[in-house]
Scaffold this motif. Structure first.
Motif, PDB file in Angstrom:
ATOM      1  N   VAL A  48      25.062  45.541  23.925  1.00 30.65           N
ATOM      2  CA  VAL A  48      23.943  45.928  23.086  1.00 30.65           C
ATOM      3  C   VAL A  48      24.426  46.244  21.669  1.00 30.65           C
ATOM      4  N   HIS A  49      25.575  46.871  21.597  1.00 30.03           N
ATOM      5  CA  HIS A  49      26.143  47.248  20.294  1.00 30.03           C
ATOM      6  C   HIS A  49      27.657  47.307  20.437  1.00 30.03           C
ATOM      7  N   GLN A  50      28.332  46.914  19.379  1.00 25.32           N
ATOM      8  CA  GLN A  50      29.796  46.930  19.376  1.00 25.32           C
ATOM      9  C   GLN A  50      30.236  47.368  17.996  1.00 25.32           C
ATOM     10  N   GLU A  51      31.212  48.267  17.946  1.00 31.40           N
ATOM     11  CA  GLU A  51      31.714  48.728  16.653  1.00 31.40           C
ATOM     12  C   GLU A  51      33.187  49.092  16.734  1.00 31.40           C
ATOM     13  N   LYS A  52      33.777  49.195  15.568  1.00 26.78           N
ATOM     14  CA  LYS A  52      35.157  49.661  15.476  1.00 26.78           C
ATOM     15  C   LYS A  52      35.163  50.828  14.500  1.00 26.78           C
ATOM     16  N   ALA A  53      35.600  51.969  14.976  1.00 29.46           N
ATOM     17  CA  ALA A  53      35.692  53.173  14.160  1.00 29.46           C
ATOM     18  C   ALA A  53      37.160  53.577  14.112  1.00 29.46           C
ATOM     19  N   ARG A  54      37.767  53.422  12.947  1.00 29.39           N
ATOM     20  CA  ARG A  54      39.210  53.631  12.780  1.00 29.39           C
ATOM     21  C   ARG A  54      39.950  52.685  13.719  1.00 29.39           C
ATOM     22  N   ASP A  55      40.679  53.200  14.669  1.00 33.48           N
ATOM     23  CA  ASP A  55      41.428  52.350  15.601  1.00 33.48           C
ATOM     24  C   ASP A  55      40.805  52.338  16.992  1.00 33.48           C
ATOM     25  N   VAL A  56      39.521  52.666  17.084  1.00 36.68           N
ATOM     26  CA  VAL A  56      38.848  52.719  18.382  1.00 36.68           C
ATOM     27  C   VAL A  56      37.725  51.683  18.418  1.00 36.68           C
ATOM     28  N   TYR A  57      37.737  50.880  19.465  1.00 37.49           N
ATOM     29  CA  TYR A  57      36.693  49.886  19.700  1.00 37.49           C
ATOM     30  C   TYR A  57      35.692  50.499  20.670  1.00 37.49           C
ATOM     31  N   ILE A  58      34.405  50.396  20.331  1.00 34.57           N
ATOM     32  CA  ILE A  58      33.358  50.999  21.158  1.00 34.57           C
ATOM     33  C   ILE A  58      32.345  49.920  21.535  1.00 34.57           C
ATOM     34  N   PHE A  59      32.062  49.829  22.824  1.00 31.41           N
ATOM     35  CA  PHE A  59      31.062  48.892  23.341  1.00 31.41           C
ATOM     36  C   PHE A  59      29.936  49.684  24.000  1.00 31.41           C
ATOM     37  N   PHE A  60      28.707  49.288  23.753  1.00 30.95           N
ATOM     38  CA  PHE A  60      27.559  49.818  24.480  1.00 30.95           C
ATOM     39  C   PHE A  60      27.017  48.649  25.291  1.00 30.95           C
ATOM     40  N   ILE A  61      26.999  48.826  26.604  1.00 26.27           N
ATOM     41  CA  ILE A  61      26.703  47.730  27.529  1.00 26.27           C
ATOM     42  C   ILE A  61      25.510  48.094  28.393  1.00 26.27           C
ATOM     43  N   ALA A  62      24.591  47.132  28.547  1.00 27.42           N
ATOM     44  CA  ALA A  62      23.419  47.324  29.386  1.00 27.42           C
ATOM     45  C   ALA A  62      23.434  46.311  30.527  1.00 27.42           C
ATOM     46  N   LYS A  63      22.863  46.723  31.644  1.00 26.36           N
ATOM     47  CA  LYS A  63      22.715  45.814  32.782  1.00 26.36           C
ATOM     48  C   LYS A  63      21.451  44.992  32.567  1.00 26.36           C
ATOM     49  N   GLU A  64      21.561  43.686  32.686  1.00 28.16           N
ATOM     50  CA  GLU A  64      20.398  42.812  32.469  1.00 28.16           C
ATOM     51  C   GLU A  64      19.572  42.648  33.714  1.00 28.16           C
ATOM     52  N   SER A  95      28.875  53.277  27.754  1.00 32.93           N
ATOM     53  CA  SER A  95      29.709  53.284  26.557  1.00 32.93           C
ATOM     54  C   SER A  95      31.168  53.187  26.999  1.00 32.93           C
ATOM     55  N   VAL A  96      31.893  52.239  26.408  1.00 29.67           N
ATOM     56  CA  VAL A  96      33.307  52.050  26.724  1.00 29.67           C
ATOM     57  C   VAL A  96      34.091  52.136  25.417  1.00 29.67           C
ATOM     58  N   ARG A  97      35.144  52.961  25.428  1.00 31.93           N
ATOM     59  CA  ARG A  97      36.001  53.123  24.251  1.00 31.93           C
ATOM     60  C   ARG A  97      37.437  52.725  24.611  1.00 31.93           C
ATOM     61  N   THR A  98      38.053  51.993  23.693  1.00 31.13           N
ATOM     62  CA  THR A  98      39.454  51.628  23.872  1.00 31.13           C
ATOM     63  C   THR A  98      40.144  51.617  22.517  1.00 31.13           C
ATOM     64  N   ASP A  99      41.418  51.881  22.531  1.00 28.93           N
ATOM     65  CA  ASP A  99      42.189  51.842  21.290  1.00 28.93           C
ATOM     66  C   ASP A  99      43.133  50.634  21.247  1.00 28.93           C
ATOM     67  N   ASP A 100      42.951  49.725  22.183  1.00 29.18           N
ATOM     68  CA  ASP A 100      43.815  48.552  22.284  1.00 29.18           C
ATOM     69  C   ASP A 100      43.014  47.291  21.944  1.00 29.18           C
ATOM     70  N   ARG A 101      43.448  46.560  20.921  1.00 30.48           N
ATOM     71  CA  ARG A 101      42.739  45.361  20.484  1.00 30.48           C
ATOM     72  C   ARG A 101      42.672  44.305  21.582  1.00 30.48           C
ATOM     73  N   ILE A 102      43.746  44.125  22.329  1.00 31.51           N
ATOM     74  CA  ILE A 102      43.776  43.130  23.407  1.00 31.51           C
ATOM     75  C   ILE A 102      42.790  43.511  24.509  1.00 31.51           C
ATOM     76  N   VAL A 103      42.741  44.786  24.859  1.00 27.49           N
ATOM     77  CA  VAL A 103      41.766  45.255  25.858  1.00 27.49           C
ATOM     78  C   VAL A 103      40.355  44.986  25.346  1.00 27.49           C
ATOM     79  N   ALA A 104      40.094  45.286  24.068  1.00 26.70           N
ATOM     80  CA  ALA A 104      38.760  45.073  23.490  1.00 26.70           C
ATOM     81  C   ALA A 104      38.354  43.601  23.550  1.00 26.70           C
ATOM     82  N   GLU A 105      39.264  42.705  23.202  1.00 22.28           N
ATOM     83  CA  GLU A 105      38.963  41.275  23.243  1.00 22.28           C
ATOM     84  C   GLU A 105      38.669  40.817  24.662  1.00 22.28           C
ATOM     85  N   ASN A 106      39.469  41.248  25.612  1.00 14.79           N
ATOM     86  CA  ASN A 106      39.252  40.870  27.007  1.00 14.79           C
ATOM     87  C   ASN A 106      37.997  41.518  27.576  1.00 14.79           C
ATOM     88  N   MET A 107      37.694  42.728  27.139  1.00 12.32           N
ATOM     89  CA  MET A 107      36.488  43.429  27.586  1.00 12.32           C
ATOM     90  C   MET A 107      35.245  42.638  27.186  1.00 12.32           C
TER      91      MET A 107
END
Length: 75
Positions: A59-75, A35-47
């Motif tokens: 696996v899942h990506q969401e935005k909650a208020r001003d926080v971008y959250i990524f759930f990432i799995a190794k393939e 799980s990766v959380r960032t509050d920067d839109r540019i970081v989220a786009e580059n991530m």
């Protein structure tokens, strides 16, 4: 959603945020979820771009208020 590893990149800017994410991804074992959380839109786009060109899957990506959250799995 539960992650095995969680990193909070709030307040961090490029390229430090991507380097921290890369280190966490490299340490990820198969079938583990990061799980990766960032509050920067540019970081989220580059991530999202960074993850897609590697052997990982968002696996899942969401935005909650001003926080971008990524759930990432190794393939």
């Amino acid at each position: 959603m539960h992650a095995d590893v969680d990193i909070n990149l709030a307040g961090e800017i490029l390229p430090v945020s991507l380097l921290r994410c890369k280190h966490a991804l490299d340490a990820l074992k198969p079938r583990e979820l990061l799980s990766v959380r960032t509050d920067d839109r540019i970081v989220a786009e580059n991530m999202a771009k960074f993850i897609r060109v590697r052997q990982f899957k968002i696996v899942h990506q969401e935005k909650a208020r001003d926080v971008y959250i990524f759930f990432i799995a190794k393939e």
